[in-house]
Structures are given as C-alpha cells and as structure tokens.
Design a protein around this motif. Structure first.
Motif, PDB file in Angstrom:
ATOM      1  N   PRO A  13       0.801  -1.227   0.000  1.00 49.95           N
ATOM      2  CA  PRO A  13       0.000   0.000   0.000  1.00 49.95           C
ATOM      3  C   PRO A  13       0.832   1.275   0.000  1.00 49.95           C
ATOM      4  O   PRO A  13       0.432   2.273  -0.609  1.00 49.95           O
ATOM      5  CB  PRO A  13      -0.834  -0.091   1.279  1.00 49.95           C
ATOM      6  CG  PRO A  13      -0.395  -1.282   2.006  1.00 49.95           C
ATOM      7  CD  PRO A  13       0.542  -2.058   1.168  1.00 49.95           C
ATOM      8  N   ARG A  17       0.309   4.133  -2.870  1.00 47.23           N
ATOM      9  CA  ARG A  17      -0.163   5.484  -2.532  1.00 47.23           C
ATOM     10  C   ARG A  17       0.606   6.559  -3.282  1.00 47.23           C
ATOM     11  O   ARG A  17       0.064   7.627  -3.573  1.00 47.23           O
ATOM     12  CB  ARG A  17      -0.045   5.720  -1.026  1.00 47.23           C
ATOM     13  CG  ARG A  17      -1.124   5.034  -0.239  1.00 47.23           C
ATOM     14  CD  ARG A  17      -1.057   5.342   1.236  1.00 47.23           C
ATOM     15  NE  ARG A  17      -1.929   4.429   1.955  1.00 47.23           N
ATOM     16  CZ  ARG A  17      -1.532   3.600   2.904  1.00 47.23           C
ATOM     17  NH1 ARG A  17      -0.267   3.571   3.272  1.00 47.23           N
ATOM     18  NH2 ARG A  17      -2.391   2.810   3.500  1.00 47.23           N
ATOM     19  N   VAL A  71      -5.870   4.208  -1.230  1.00 47.17           N
ATOM     20  CA  VAL A  71      -5.260   2.886  -1.097  1.00 47.17           C
ATOM     21  C   VAL A  71      -5.190   2.562   0.392  1.00 47.17           C
ATOM     22  O   VAL A  71      -4.487   3.228   1.147  1.00 47.17           O
ATOM     23  CB  VAL A  71      -3.848   2.843  -1.716  1.00 47.17           C
ATOM     24  CG1 VAL A  71      -3.245   1.472  -1.558  1.00 47.17           C
ATOM     25  CG2 VAL A  71      -3.900   3.235  -3.182  1.00 47.17           C
ATOM     26  N   ASP A  72      -5.954   1.552   0.798  1.00 51.08           N
ATOM     27  CA  ASP A  72      -5.973   1.120   2.188  1.00 51.08           C
ATOM     28  C   ASP A  72      -5.182  -0.169   2.343  1.00 51.08           C
ATOM     29  O   ASP A  72      -5.075  -0.957   1.402  1.00 51.08           O
ATOM     30  CB  ASP A  72      -7.410   0.889   2.663  1.00 51.08           C
ATOM     31  CG  ASP A  72      -8.245   2.147   2.617  1.00 51.08           C
ATOM     32  OD1 ASP A  72      -7.663   3.230   2.860  1.00 51.08           O
ATOM     33  OD2 ASP A  72      -9.453   2.056   2.348  1.00 51.08           O
ATOM     34  N   ALA A  73      -4.657  -0.381   3.538  1.00 54.46           N
ATOM     35  CA  ALA A  73      -3.888  -1.597   3.806  1.00 54.46           C
ATOM     36  C   ALA A  73      -4.826  -2.769   4.041  1.00 54.46           C
ATOM     37  O   ALA A  73      -5.838  -2.635   4.739  1.00 54.46           O
ATOM     38  CB  ALA A  73      -2.998  -1.397   5.015  1.00 54.46           C
ATOM     39  N   ALA A  96      -3.450  -4.892  -0.394  1.00 58.88           N
ATOM     40  CA  ALA A  96      -4.039  -3.552  -0.386  1.00 58.88           C
ATOM     41  C   ALA A  96      -5.450  -3.583  -0.943  1.00 58.88           C
ATOM     42  O   ALA A  96      -5.831  -4.500  -1.686  1.00 58.88           O
ATOM     43  CB  ALA A  96      -3.185  -2.597  -1.216  1.00 58.88           C
ATOM     44  N   ILE A  98      -7.895  -0.965  -3.086  1.00 57.68           N
ATOM     45  CA  ILE A  98      -7.841   0.278  -3.870  1.00 57.68           C
ATOM     46  C   ILE A  98      -9.267   0.736  -4.171  1.00 57.68           C
ATOM     47  O   ILE A  98     -10.058  -0.022  -4.741  1.00 57.68           O
ATOM     48  CB  ILE A  98      -7.058   0.078  -5.179  1.00 57.68           C
ATOM     49  CG1 ILE A  98      -5.634  -0.364  -4.866  1.00 57.68           C
ATOM     50  CG2 ILE A  98      -7.046   1.360  -6.007  1.00 57.68           C
ATOM     51  CD1 ILE A  98      -4.838  -0.787  -6.066  1.00 57.68           C
TER      52      ILE A  98
END
Length: 195
Positions: A13, A17, A71-73, A96, A98
């Motif tokens: 991630p 990002r 974008v998250d983990a 990740a 998205i």
C-alpha cells in the motif's frame, strides 16, 4: 458519481499510494494514459480500477474527473525464510484495497460559484470580527496597564486606612480628544470597507 473497489490485491500500500496521489484530481482519460507509461506494478493496477469506475458510472473517460483515489492496507501474509544455523526470518507480503471514485466535470462547475460566494461572505464577516476585536483590545489595554499598576501597588506595604472612601480607586476623567480620535478611527475603517 461512481466508484470501483479492488480488494486483497498483492501490492504494497505504501508504494501504491505514491501513484494514487499523482492521479487524484486528474481527468480520467489523461490519468489512464499517463499510468500506462509509468513503470510500476501499482500504476497498471490503478489504471484498471479507474477504467472500471468510469465504466460503472456509464461515463465517457473524457468527461470524468477522479475525485478520490484511496489505497488502504489489507491483511499481511506472513511467511518465513530459512536462514543459517537453524534460524528463520520473517517475510511480510502486504495486500491492499484500492478505491477509486469518479464524478462528471459539469457537477463540479455548478458547485464552485456557490462556494466562492460563501467564502466572500465569510471573509467579510471575518474582517469585521477582526476589526471589532482590535477595537476591543485597544480599549482593554489601558485597563490592563492600570490593573498591573494596581498589582504593584498592592505588593508594597501600605498603612491601614479605616475610611471606605479612600480605598476605592479614583477613575480618570475622559477627555474630548480621546473620544474624537476614536470616532475618526471608526470613520476611516468604515470608509476603507466601502471602497
């Protein structure tokens, strides 16, 4: 407004990002074209998600702006690698999620004039409040100086006085000059605001 979400993609991630920040606020067609020539795994994946978001809304890529690209983990896959002397070192394989949101340009243009008029009204209100605050601060300053002199006088020992009239502080007589200068300053401020 339409969006597309890609979950559990095997991608770091933090690296994704970097690409997502470049794309945010761009035209969708321009973003897809620029990501096509970016030598990065995240660029290829994000361009596909952008194309999916455009298709989900039934838009044409030329008429759409990317409002947010997040974008998250996701969960981290933990593996181990064998090392010397019977040891093992951990390997982290991050994933990740998205999320891309797109919106048409026409909606943004319609909302902007309202926001600018609100900000103009707020700025005039803010300037009026600041002017009032400065006037009140100027009026308070002599009082604060007088209170500080009272405090210093209070610290010095005084003989005890029995009469009540001597204990009350004497007020200073107001002069005509100070009142006229205040009125002149107020007129200058109002003339400056009208211009």
């Amino acid at each position: 407004m339409s969006k597309a979400l890609l979950r559990y993609i095997r991608l770091s991630p933090t690296k994704a990002r970097l690409i997502a920040r470049e794309v945010q606020g761009m035209n969708a067609e321009l973003a897809i074209a620029s990501l096509e020539f970016t030598p990065n795994k995240a660029a290829r994946i994000i361009s596909k998600v952008i194309a999916s978001a455009v298709a989900n809304g039934g838009y044409d890529a030329q008429d759409v702006i990317i409002t947010s690209c997040r974008v998250d983990a996701g969960p981290v896959l933990k593996r181990f690698m064998p090392r010397a002397k019977g040891r093992a070192t951990p390997i982290r394989k991050p994933t990740a999620h998205i999320l891309v949101e797109v919106d048409s340009k026409k909606v943004k243009k319609a909302q902007n004039p309202q926001k600018t008029t609100e900000t103009k009204d707020n700025s005039t209100k803010d300037s009026q409040i600041k002017a009032e605050n400065t006037e009140s601060n100027q009026q308070r300053k002599p009082a604060s100086k007088a209170s500080s002199t009272k405090e210093t006088k209070a610290k010095t020992p005084k003989p005890k006085v029995s009469s009540q009239s001597e204990r009350t502080p004497k007020s200073k007589p107001t002069t005509a000059k100070s009142e006229t200068t205040k009125k002149a300053a107020a007129k200058k401020k109002t003339e400056g605001e009208e211009k």
